[in-house]
Scaffold this active site. Sequence first.
Site, short mmCIF file in Angstrom:
data_model
loop_
_atom_site.label_atom_id
_atom_site.label_comp_id
_atom_site.label_asym_id
_atom_site.label_seq_id
_atom_site.Cartn_x
_atom_site.Cartn_y
_atom_site.Cartn_z
N LYS A 279 3.84 11.52 12.02
CA LYS A 279 3.52 11.52 10.58
C LYS A 279 2.13 12.11 10.42
O LYS A 279 1.32 12.09 11.35
CB LYS A 279 3.54 10.08 10.06
CG LYS A 279 3.64 9.96 8.56
CD LYS A 279 5.07 10.07 8.07
CE LYS A 279 5.13 10.11 6.56
NZ LYS A 279 6.52 10.03 6.06
N ASP B 148 6.21 14.34 1.97
CA ASP B 148 6.18 12.90 1.69
C ASP B 148 5.46 12.80 0.35
O ASP B 148 5.45 13.78 -0.41
CB ASP B 148 5.44 12.14 2.81
CG ASP B 148 5.58 10.62 2.70
OD1 ASP B 148 6.62 10.08 3.07
OD2 ASP B 148 4.63 9.97 2.21
P1 NDP Z 1 6.48 11.66 -4.57
O1 NDP Z 1 5.07 12.07 -4.41
O2 NDP Z 1 7.49 12.66 -4.97
O3 NDP Z 1 6.57 10.45 -5.62
C1 NDP Z 1 5.90 9.25 -5.41
C2 NDP Z 1 6.14 8.34 -6.60
O4 NDP Z 1 5.60 7.06 -6.32
C3 NDP Z 1 5.44 8.83 -7.86
O5 NDP Z 1 6.14 8.40 -8.98
C4 NDP Z 1 4.09 8.11 -7.76
O6 NDP Z 1 3.44 7.95 -9.00
C5 NDP Z 1 4.51 6.79 -7.19
N1 NDP Z 1 3.38 6.21 -6.43
C6 NDP Z 1 2.71 6.81 -5.41
N2 NDP Z 1 1.72 6.01 -4.96
C7 NDP Z 1 1.79 4.90 -5.71
C8 NDP Z 1 1.05 3.70 -5.72
N3 NDP Z 1 0.02 3.49 -4.88
N4 NDP Z 1 1.42 2.78 -6.62
C9 NDP Z 1 2.45 2.97 -7.47
N5 NDP Z 1 3.20 4.10 -7.50
C10 NDP Z 1 2.86 5.03 -6.62
O7 NDP Z 1 6.87 10.95 -3.18
P2 NDP Z 1 8.31 10.66 -2.60
O8 NDP Z 1 9.25 10.33 -3.70
O9 NDP Z 1 8.63 11.73 -1.66
O10 NDP Z 1 8.02 9.35 -1.73
C11 NDP Z 1 8.16 8.02 -2.24
C12 NDP Z 1 8.30 7.04 -1.09
O11 NDP Z 1 9.46 7.39 -0.32
C13 NDP Z 1 7.16 7.01 -0.09
O12 NDP Z 1 7.01 5.70 0.42
C14 NDP Z 1 7.63 7.92 1.02
O13 NDP Z 1 6.99 7.64 2.26
C15 NDP Z 1 9.09 7.55 1.06
N6 NDP Z 1 9.98 8.51 1.69
C16 NDP Z 1 10.06 9.81 1.24
C17 NDP Z 1 10.93 10.70 1.82
C18 NDP Z 1 11.11 12.08 1.30
O14 NDP Z 1 12.02 12.78 1.80
N7 NDP Z 1 10.35 12.54 0.33
C19 NDP Z 1 11.74 10.31 2.99
C20 NDP Z 1 11.65 8.92 3.34
C21 NDP Z 1 10.78 8.09 2.72
P3 NDP Z 1 2.20 8.92 -9.39
O15 NDP Z 1 2.81 10.21 -9.77
O16 NDP Z 1 1.54 8.18 -10.50
O17 NDP Z 1 1.33 8.99 -8.16
#
Ligand code: NDP
Length: 443
Positions: free
Chosen positions: A125, A165
Amino acid sequence: MKTLLNVMEQVNNRNAGEREFHQAVREVLESLEPVLEKHPEYVKAGIVERIVEPERQIMFRVPWVDDTGIVQVNRGFRVQFNSAIGPYKGGLRFHPSVNLGIIKFLGFEQIFKNSLTGLPMGGGKGGSDFDPKGKSDGEIMRFCQSFMTELYRHIGEDTDVPAGDIGVGGREIGYMFGQYKKIRNQFTGVLTGKGLTWGGSLVRTEATGYGLCYFVDEMIKAKGKSFKGASVVISGSGNVAIYAAEKVYQLGGKVVALSDSNGYIYDADGVKLDTVKRIKEIERKRISDYTKIHADAKYFDGFRGIWTVKCDIALPSATQNELDEDAAKALVANGCFAVGEGANMPSTPEAIEIFHKNKVLFAPGKAANAGGVATSGLEMSQNSIRYQWSFEEVDEKLKNIMANIYKNASETARAYGLEDNLVAGANIAGFLKVANAMLALGV
Ligand code: NDP
């Protein structure tokens, strides 16, 4: 068990202050006692001691010039955790909260998740404390180029293949892939999540969210339930949340709430995904803007409140530790019968305990969100054979992989006398494959 207690103590001392990493390791070690009792050869070979120590940790300076001509400096990370079953594989996270401990927790989880997919991928990662929010396109490009100017020497299609991510989507992967190609003069599958015209795979964008729903569907089907007619709450509104929501609708459910880090929206008629996609994917605005278009929907400040919304199924898909004990109690009180983790480690250990005690079906992220990396693995395969499979072909493979992960995790839990405990089932099943490879490869 003494070995496990000693390992945990050493992890705490060696990685002082890295709370999330300790939490992730503790959760896995808690599942391993019956495994070590059955397999003394793992103890003798120091498998647990080795698996908690990354093979390599890289930290580097990322200097870049902002739009006003000022030089900014961020910190870059890549933790290459375990390569026993394949090249390191895992995403890059760009978020101001990123530090070594967070990258290590994610890299550690990735070892077991990748193992569960059945594909030959090790765990890694990376990321940076860079905050993409509010940056211009030019700033994002210059940052990504500088990041890759160092990272390129540590990665490669057979060595380490990063992906996206939080904060890293198609745009960022594009700038990083462009820089890698320029420096190396090679067009190889060194990153996944690429655009469809330059080596990407169909379904990669949708994969984590779709895969999450495929997994949860298997889990609830086994108990005679389904998404049909279910009210679903999904936290986040990024890549995972949006495509989980899309699949929920396809499976006959209704998404009533979504969030971002500022707050959440509630739409009793069902959240309109076209609007969310436009706001988040194209305009890069806040989820609160949704209520400007759909006046009947409500917006609430603070992202934690989303768990008080009544639902049948909850899919935490934003970030780590976003769902705590109180949130779990609120979900249980409101009759929620299943929770599927789209994010990595979104539920605190106390929340998981509440779910288990109350017989809420619980799908841990390690297993339930593995569809993203699985499809990245399929992207690597397509890059190797220089071919692109159709949407239906990739989606079918993804569906099979998720069904197999569910089967593997639930059967393993049962075999260890822990029926329905998918946390233990996923940890043990993921561990066994890597442990056996480590044994075979020698110290
Ligand atoms: P994105 O950046 O596309 O979206 C993240 C979302 O979560 C946004 O809505 C963001 O809001 C919100 N967010 C981020 N940080 C926080 C926080 N500290 N508190 C509250 N909300 C938060 O990321 P992904 O959708 O790709 O990833 C989301 C999760 O899924 C993560 O945990 C990631 O590790 C996991 N994941 C992702 C994969 C992938 O293929 N993308 C695969 C497996 C797991 P804002 O816009 O306000 O920051």
